[in-house]
Write an enzyme that holds these catalytic residues in place. Structure first.
Site, PDB file in Angstrom:
ATOM      1  N   GLU A 182      -3.339  -4.009   5.161  1.00  0.00           N
ATOM      2  CA  GLU A 182      -1.909  -4.378   5.202  1.00  0.00           C
ATOM      3  C   GLU A 182      -1.707  -5.883   5.368  1.00  0.00           C
ATOM      4  O   GLU A 182      -0.905  -6.324   6.210  1.00  0.00           O
ATOM      5  CB  GLU A 182      -1.184  -3.593   6.305  1.00  0.00           C
ATOM      6  CG  GLU A 182      -1.216  -2.098   6.053  1.00  0.00           C
ATOM      7  CD  GLU A 182      -0.344  -1.271   6.981  1.00  0.00           C
ATOM      8  OE1 GLU A 182       0.202  -1.810   7.965  1.00  0.00           O
ATOM      9  OE2 GLU A 182      -0.221  -0.050   6.727  1.00  0.00           O
ATOM     10  N   GLU A 297      -3.947   5.497   4.141  1.00  0.00           N
ATOM     11  CA  GLU A 297      -3.103   5.899   5.278  1.00  0.00           C
ATOM     12  C   GLU A 297      -1.935   6.699   4.724  1.00  0.00           C
ATOM     13  O   GLU A 297      -1.160   6.177   3.902  1.00  0.00           O
ATOM     14  CB  GLU A 297      -2.586   4.680   6.052  1.00  0.00           C
ATOM     15  CG  GLU A 297      -3.661   4.012   6.869  1.00  0.00           C
ATOM     16  CD  GLU A 297      -3.136   2.922   7.795  1.00  0.00           C
ATOM     17  OE1 GLU A 297      -1.971   3.030   8.253  1.00  0.00           O
ATOM     18  OE2 GLU A 297      -3.885   1.959   8.032  1.00  0.00           O
TER      19      GLU A 297
END
Ligand code: AHR
Length: 480
Positions: A182, A297
């Site tokens: 991220e 995720e």
């Protein structure tokens, strides 16, 4: 009118990569400490591994586990977590505002995996593969190279010898490595823009491959449906094998909650298109293996309901379990593009499996994962559904426009396994209506039928320590 589900096992759409049933363990909340590792607990073995957790995870037949983060990894120095425990430093942990003792690190995780998978570990010997994320925040290229050498080095070199000194003679053989996590996010230590991230990812990827050409490198994507995804793929596609996507869904409104995972389907389709464009722009021959999607995720999670810095301990309802069913249906349907998916996470933190001092609690979502992992393997096959349609509000609002007439209230995927068994997963999104469906399986069908139903009194029920959502199991002899 009775809804109809047509399944045609002779029309195989794509092979399902077993890695779509992957998991994720982060140094966050009670995932590692008090989750998989709790020395002194009644169920702990001599290494401090909770055997009740190991036993439960084994029933999920997890093929791959991502570690050690997540946001955690952006300030993690792996060398803090190796060697004699008494000399390991305790450090502030910036992602979740905690403290990291480093009691559990690389060798403990990899050893724990050998126990989970009942295997020796090492190239070709893993039954549950490790998947490591690299520190792209405060970490250096030297550190990343050293980590790969420590884990995979075969020769007489410094970090390979350090691994041997710490007790592991044979290389661990860690194949999957993520180029950061991220990195687009303002919450991330070392946040980068797409251009700067791409430059860094290319430098790392080239060097890592010089050290170990067998690595499978995963690019840091966003939601799969963003300009970040497009830009980093265009720049980096020649250097990577997989592209990662993260999405969490959640709503207190049942229909929004259960339909929201369909955004992942759109994201996968968009990413697949970005990959095509990036390949064309980079002159990658069509015969070369495609970059696959690593949805590393995914889950139902509302960070306002279960904040990360408080351990993100979600309590899952039947509605959430049905949403997880839709999530997994998406991965099965989109098998053509999927190289891996990892539920976030595997113990205590936004997880189907919770630990207590007394033992473990399997949340409502656990049995869905277990059923998919047990039955939905092999090839995804062609299905068609004619049934109820939902045209009310969705989250996000554009979602309801994605399917032609609204959202099918029966969400379906189907597979055919190596043994010829056909499996059909049907999620009935409608909380007010039991439905009887006309299930038409094309071709000659022989043998019996086995059914498993996940249900409850209403969509808000949760599992408690005492009581779990019932899986009504039934078999049918195929007559009628
Ligand atoms: O899984 C919890 C967190 O969610 C991860 O650390 C991060 O990557 C994501 O934002």
């Amino acid at each position: 009118e009775t809804p109809v589900i047509d399944v045609d096992p002779s029309r195989r759409v794509a092979k399902i990569d077993k890695n779509i049933y992957g998991g994720f363990l982060e140094h966050m909340g009670r995932c590692i400490y008090g989750g998989i590792y709790q020395p002194g607990h009644a169920s702990a073995d001599t290494h401090g591994y909770r055997t009740d957790v190991l036993k439960s995870l084994q029933t999920l037949d997890i093929p791959v586990l991502r570690y050690p983060g997540g946001n955690f990894v952006a300030t993690y120095h792996w060398q803090d977590g190796i060697g004699p425990r008494e000399s390991r430093p305790t450090r502030p942990e910036l992602a979740w505002e905690g403290v990291e003792t480093n009691e559990f690190g690389t060798d403990e995780f990899l050893h724990w995996l050998t126990v989970l998978g009942n295997c020796e570990g090492g190239v070709g010997k893993w039954t549950v593969e490790p998947y490591f994320a690299l520190n792209f925040g405060t970490g250096t290229l030297d550190e990343a190279l050293a980590w790969v050498e420590y884990c995979n080095g075969k020769g007489n070199t410094y970090y390979a010898n350090l691994r041997r000194k710490n007790g592991r003679e044979e290389p661990w053989g860690v194949k999957y490595w993520a180029l950061g996590n991220e990195m687009y996010g303002p919450w991330q230590v070392g946040q980068l823009n797409a251009e700067d991230y791409s430059k860094k990812a290319i430098v790392f990827a080239k060097a890592l491959r010089l050290l170990d050409p067998s690595l499978v490198l995963v690019l840091c994507g966003e939601t799969g449906y963003s300009s970040w995804d497009f830009e980093v793929l265009r720049s980096c596609i020649p250097y990577v094998d997989m592209h990662s996507i993260h999405i969490y869904t959640a709503s207190s409104d049942h229909m929004k909650n259960v339909s929201a995972p369909l955004i992942a389907e759109r994201a996968i389709e968009a990413t697949a298109a970005f990959i095509d464009v990036a390949r064309i722009e980079n002159n990658i021959a069509p015969t070369k293996p495609r970059t696959t999607i690593c949805f590393d995720e995914w889950n139902v999670w509302s960070p306002t309901r279960a904040p990360g810095n408080l351990g993100a301990e979600e309590k899952y309802t039947l509605s959430d379990a049905l949403a997880v069913g839709v999530w997994l249906n998406v991965f099965v349907r989109q098998a053509k593009y999927m190289g891996m998916a990892n539920i976030a996470q595997s113990v205590n933190v936004i997880s189907p499996l919770m630990t207590t001092e007394k033992g473990i609690v399997k949340q409502t979502t656990f049995c869905i994962l277990e059923l998919f992992s047990r039955y939905m393997r092999g090839w995804t096959v062609h299905t068609h559904v004619r049934g109820g349609v939902y045209t009310g509000d969705t989250e996000p609002a554009w979602l309801k426009g994605v399917q032609e007439e609204g959202i099918n209230t029966l969400d379906v995927s189907a597979t055919v396994g190596k043994d010829g068994w056909v499996s059909v997963a049907v999620v009935n999104m409608d909380e007010n209506k039991d439905v009887e469906v006309d299930l038409k399986i094309g071709g000659a069908v022989e043998g019996g039928v086995e059914t498993h139903t996940v249900t409850g009194e209403n969509v808000n029920v949760v599992n408690t320590e005492e009581e779990e959502v019932r899986i009504a199991e039934g078999t049918w002899d195929g007559k009628g």
